[in-house]
Design an enzyme around this catalytic site. Structure first.
Site, mmCIF file in Angstrom:
data_model
loop_
_atom_site.group_PDB
_atom_site.id
_atom_site.type_symbol
_atom_site.label_atom_id
_atom_site.label_comp_id
_atom_site.label_asym_id
_atom_site.label_seq_id
_atom_site.Cartn_x
_atom_site.Cartn_y
_atom_site.Cartn_z
ATOM 1 N N GLU A 53 0.816 -1.220 0.000
ATOM 2 C CA GLU A 53 0.000 0.000 0.000
ATOM 3 C C GLU A 53 0.846 1.265 0.000
ATOM 4 O OE1 GLU A 53 -2.720 -0.585 3.262
ATOM 5 O OE2 GLU A 53 -3.726 -2.229 2.234
ATOM 6 N N GLU A 129 -3.823 -10.343 -0.115
ATOM 7 C CA GLU A 129 -4.731 -10.174 1.032
ATOM 8 C C GLU A 129 -6.134 -10.395 0.514
ATOM 9 O OE1 GLU A 129 -4.462 -6.563 3.371
ATOM 10 O OE2 GLU A 129 -2.289 -6.544 3.210
#
Length: 145
Positions: A53, A129
């Site tokens: 991220e 994820e």
């Protein structure tokens, strides 16, 4: 045990900025370099990850270049190297070169099926994820398995 070794790079609030700012290039490269040098002899490390991220920019491109030059025996993955317009499924332009593995975060089972049927991309897909659980909140996990 198989390991995806992930660099300590995570920008969240600065998702679209730090990976593009020249004053952060040394910090990005240093964190990735230290990870590779520290763990390169561990046989359980199968994949290098550039972090998590942290957007997409020249700092991560330089880090990917370093990893590939230093250890061409292992693939590099980075979820931010995917086109976010399609929930991280379809690579777009230069950002696609950051990752050897299509590794979206939180793609739905329908998104995964659509990608498998429609893509011309030959890279493997691994959901880096796909479930987040706090307390008693992990419903729908059976849809993936």
């Amino acid at each position: 045990m198989y390991v995806v070794d992930e660099a300590n790079i995570e920008c969240h609030a600065n998702y679209l900025t730090l990976s593009r700012r020249p004053e952060w290039s040394t910090a990005f490269l240093d964190r990735v370099r230290r990870m590779v040098e520290r763990d390169k002899c561990h046989p359980s490390v199968l994949i290098w990850s550039l972090g998590n991220e942290s957007g997409c920019g020249p700092n991560l491109a330089a880090a990917a270049g370093f990893v590939r030059a230093r250890d061409p025996s292992r693939p590099v993955q980075y979820e931010g190297g995917l086109d976010l317009r399609h929930r991280g499924i379809y690579p777009d332009g230069i950002s696609a070169h950051l990752t050897d593995i299509v590794c979206p975060m939180y793609a739905s089972p329908a998104d995964v099926r659509r990608w498998a049927v429609t893509t011309g991309d030959t890279r493997p897909m691994i959901l880096c994820e796909y479930a987040h659980s706090m307390g008693n909140s992990c419903g729908g996990l059976d849809d993936y398995w």
